[in-house]
Design a protein around this motif. Structure first.
Motif, PDB file in Angstrom:
ATOM      1  N   ARG A  38      30.351 -16.521  -1.605  1.00 53.30           N
ATOM      2  CA  ARG A  38      31.194 -16.859  -0.461  1.00 53.30           C
ATOM      3  C   ARG A  38      30.542 -16.414   0.829  1.00 53.30           C
ATOM      4  NH1 ARG A  38      36.358 -18.566  -1.748  1.00 53.30           N
ATOM      5  NH2 ARG A  38      36.939 -18.328  -3.963  1.00 53.30           N
ATOM      6  N   THR A  39      30.770 -17.188   1.877  1.00 57.96           N
ATOM      7  CA  THR A  39      30.290 -16.836   3.209  1.00 57.96           C
ATOM      8  C   THR A  39      31.200 -15.770   3.811  1.00 57.96           C
ATOM      9  OG1 THR A  39      31.650 -18.490   4.325  1.00 57.96           O
ATOM     10  CG2 THR A  39      29.498 -19.209   3.501  1.00 57.96           C
ATOM     11  N   ASP A  40      30.817 -15.301   4.980  1.00 59.85           N
ATOM     12  CA  ASP A  40      31.641 -14.303   5.662  1.00 59.85           C
ATOM     13  C   ASP A  40      33.027 -14.835   5.994  1.00 59.85           C
ATOM     14  OD1 ASP A  40      29.515 -12.587   5.531  1.00 59.85           O
ATOM     15  OD2 ASP A  40      28.804 -13.036   7.567  1.00 59.85           O
ATOM     16  N   THR A  41      33.120 -16.157   6.075  1.00 58.36           N
ATOM     17  CA  THR A  41      34.422 -16.775   6.371  1.00 58.36           C
ATOM     18  C   THR A  41      35.115 -17.263   5.092  1.00 58.36           C
ATOM     19  OG1 THR A  41      33.282 -18.857   6.825  1.00 58.36           O
ATOM     20  CG2 THR A  41      33.780 -17.439   8.714  1.00 58.36           C
ATOM     21  N   ASN A  42      34.633 -16.774   3.920  1.00 57.69           N
ATOM     22  CA  ASN A  42      35.276 -17.018   2.632  1.00 57.69           C
ATOM     23  C   ASN A  42      35.149 -18.464   2.135  1.00 57.69           C
ATOM     24  OD1 ASN A  42      36.541 -15.666   0.473  1.00 57.69           O
ATOM     25  ND2 ASN A  42      38.522 -16.569   1.004  1.00 57.69           N
ATOM     26  N   ILE A  43      34.095 -19.156   2.557  1.00 58.55           N
ATOM     27  CA  ILE A  43      33.848 -20.515   2.079  1.00 58.55           C
ATOM     28  C   ILE A  43      32.936 -20.451   0.859  1.00 58.55           C
ATOM     29  CG2 ILE A  43      32.821 -22.751   2.640  1.00 58.55           C
ATOM     30  CD1 ILE A  43      33.592 -22.238   5.552  1.00 58.55           C
TER      31      ILE A  43
END
Length: 298
Positions: A38-43
């Protein structure tokens, strides 16, 4: 998209596997078949190992294995089952997935091993129709959706071209057995999508005809010399993007006036752009909907 892709969105997985993103999310949540990063933005995003696993899971699922059972297997067992079910019934789908992985990893060895395995069960013609044509259709869609980069497309296309050239050379050395027609194969000016035309060159030669292969981006004016040397010429052109849909009918009018008029010659056309040819307006022009239809007409 200029960079080589090695991480994928859930939409990319949907495009590559045919499994809806919503279903992949359910498989993750309920059965834990994938562990997305996951990315820092939870994607969510996925690596090549995850892509390999979901392709294998898709193959098993399409052959009757329930996702609840697959989820209990480790990666080695999944790969083993995939190998076991690769038979005449499933070889097409497995090979397409293997070629996709070869493309994503720029893996020439996987490409050659998959191709050679296919040849143990299929002729080159069957490999082209059953595997390469569906594969290239899928790759076109993957490129349009930005799932793969141009580098991926060029890599896999070049390897397929190699196989076409090797098989074409085998039939080129045989003297033609039919002399009622001579075939001239070319792509219109600025058209560079050559794979389909290269395969038609192979088919024409297999059918015993003399074939003059001119390749990509040939202006009409360059074809005039052919008429000076040969009679009963069948020109064959594969039109994927050129001429444009707005120009195709004017192109055919010019082609008729400069190349076909007052001769016994014909033009056979194939490719996406031929959908925009006005019916019954261009004398001596035949339109084919597929490579197989044209090959069967030979």
């Amino acid at each position: 998209m200029n960079s080589v892709k090695n991480v994928f969105s859930i939409k990319d997985l949907e495009n590559l596997t045919g499994i809806k993103a919503h279903t992949i999310r359910i498989w993750e949540k309920r059965y834990n078949v994938l562990e997305p990063m996951r990315t820092d933005t939870n994607i969510r995003f996925y690596d090549l190992a995850a892509l390999q696993k979901i392709l294998n899971i898709t193959l098993l699922h399409n052959h009757g294995y329930k996702i609840s059972k697959i989820s209990k297997l480790n990666n080695e067992k999944i790969a083993q089952l995939v190998r076991e079910i690769v038979n005449e019934k499933s070889v097409k789908h497995h090979a397409i997935n293997a070629f996709k992985m070869a493309m994503m990893n720029f893996d020439q060895t996987l490409f050659f091993n998959t191709y050679n395995n296919l040849l143990t069960e299929k002729s080159f013609r069957e490999v082209f129709y059953d595997v390469f044509i569906p594969l290239m259709n899928e790759i076109g869609l993957l490129w349009q959706s930005d799932t793969i980069s141009p580098a991926h497309e060029h890599f896999i296309s070049y390897l397929i071209k190699q196989k076409l050239l090797i098989n074409t050379e085998k039939v080129q050395i045989v003297e033609p057995t039919r002399n009622d027609k001579i075939f001239v194969l070319f792509l219109p000016l600025n058209e560079i999508h050559e794979l389909g035309l290269m395969y038609l060159n192979y088919e024409v030669l297999v059918h015993g005809y003399k074939c003059i292969y001119l390749g990509e981006s040939v202006p009409i004016s360059s074809l005039k010399d052919i008429n000076r040397f040969f009679d009963n010429v069948v020109y064959v052109s594969y039109m994927t993007v050129e001429p444009t849909k707005d120009d195709i009918n004017d192109y055919l009018k010019t082609f008729y006036e400069e190349i076909l008029d007052q001769t016994e010659n014909e033009l056979w056309t194939i490719g996406r752009i031929t959908e925009f040819i006005k019916p019954n307006t261009h004398p001596k022009v035949k339109i084919f909907k597929s490579i197989q239809e044209l090959s069967n007409f030979l």
